[in-house]
Write an enzyme that holds these catalytic residues in place. Structure first.
Site: not given
Ligand code: R5P
Length: 282
Positions: A33-35, A89, A122, A160, A184, A186, A210
């Site tokens: 099931d993706g788990e 972020r 960040h 930045d 910068k 965004r 960065d």
């Protein structure tokens, strides 16, 4: 005992070697099931150091499972190392109705750990979102090592003002050169506008530094400005080479000489390791 997340296996192995610690025999599976399911094996660590970057939602789930399994196996002290902390972020509400995602994930991670170590998040303030003690390490110095020794009048440039400190760290470690920064704006998740400074770059080698390269827009726009101004070679150096979507192509088309990243995210450009910086804290 070092317990690796699936995306941090090389870094975890380096840490285990440096610290002479056991490396847990972790297995990662996915159910139909993706788990996700991460098992740490038949181990009984007293102190567990879970090393897991969280660039995806699944990797967050995997980290929570590794912490829980470590506690279940009897660990009294669990240190969580987030080489790359995902969702960092989104550290404030930018538009009404938004979550502070970094706080939400920090609270979840805090539930089963005694100490958290992040690497160049960040914003350092993200550490305040964790409930146990949390620190932010600066690993930018390792980015200087792969740079060629013959850089011509090198300029270490932050795209930045938020990246000035790490540009200075790389310059200081390299040993020579100037630093400067662009402005910068965004425009969207994958579009930025760069306003250059008046730094003279013609004929000089430039290293754009960065914390993270995500879509590559910030770096490719910065390189375009540098090319217009006849910079010589342009290198890109980042702590976290996320390189989402077509970032590699954008950087190549922009004419980057070389991309240098660390192993907080294991990518082809991860040429330097943050293992020693993290090991010193453990
Ligand atoms: C944000 O200010 C960060 O420091 C990076 O500049 C940014 O996340 C890079 O994103 P992208 O590669 O998508 O331009």
């Amino acid at each position: 005992m070092i317990i690796p997340g699936s995306g941090s296996q090389a870094l975890a192995a380096d840490l285990a070697a440096i610290l002479d610690e056991d490396l847990a025999p972790v297995e990662y599976e996915r159910f139909p099931d993706g788990e996700v399911m991460a098992r740490i094996g038949d181990v009984s660590p007293d102190r567990a150091v879970v090393v897991a970057s969280t660039p995806t939602s699944d990797s967050h789930l995997e980290l929570l499972q590794l912490q829980d399994a470590a506690r279940e196996a009897g660990a009294n002290d669990i240190v969580t190392v987030l080489p790359y902390m995902g969702y960092a972020r989104q550290d404030k509400v930018f538009k009404p109705g938004e979550p502070i995602s970094s706080r939400a994930v920090a609270r979840a991670i805090s539930a089963n750990t005694d100490h958290v170590i992040t690497v160049n998040p960040h914003e350092r303030a993200v550490c305040d979102f964790f409930e146990p003690s949390a620190i932010a390490l600066d690993a930018a110095s390792v980015l200087a090592d792969p740079l060629p020794h013959d850089l011509v009048e090198p300029l270490f440039l932050a795209p930045d003002d938020g990246a000035i400190d790490i540009a200075q760290t790389v310059r200081d470690t390299y040993g020579t050169g100037e630093t400067d920064y662009f402005e910068k704006t965004r425009l969207s998740g994958s579009e930025v506008e760069i306003s250059p400074s008046d730094a003279a770059v013609a004929g000089r080698d430039v290293v754009v530094v960065d914390d993270i390269v995500a879509t590559g827009s910030t770096m490719s726009e910065s390189i375009a400005v540098l090319n217009e101004r006849d910079a010589a070679r342009v290198y890109v150096a980042c702590v976290h080479p996320l390189l989402a979507q077509n970032a590699v192509t954008k950087l190549a088309r922009a004419g980057v000489e070389r991309v240098i990243g660390t192993d907080t995210l294991e990518r082809p450009v991860s040429q330097v390791s943050v293992a020693k910086v993290v090991a010193e804290e453990l």
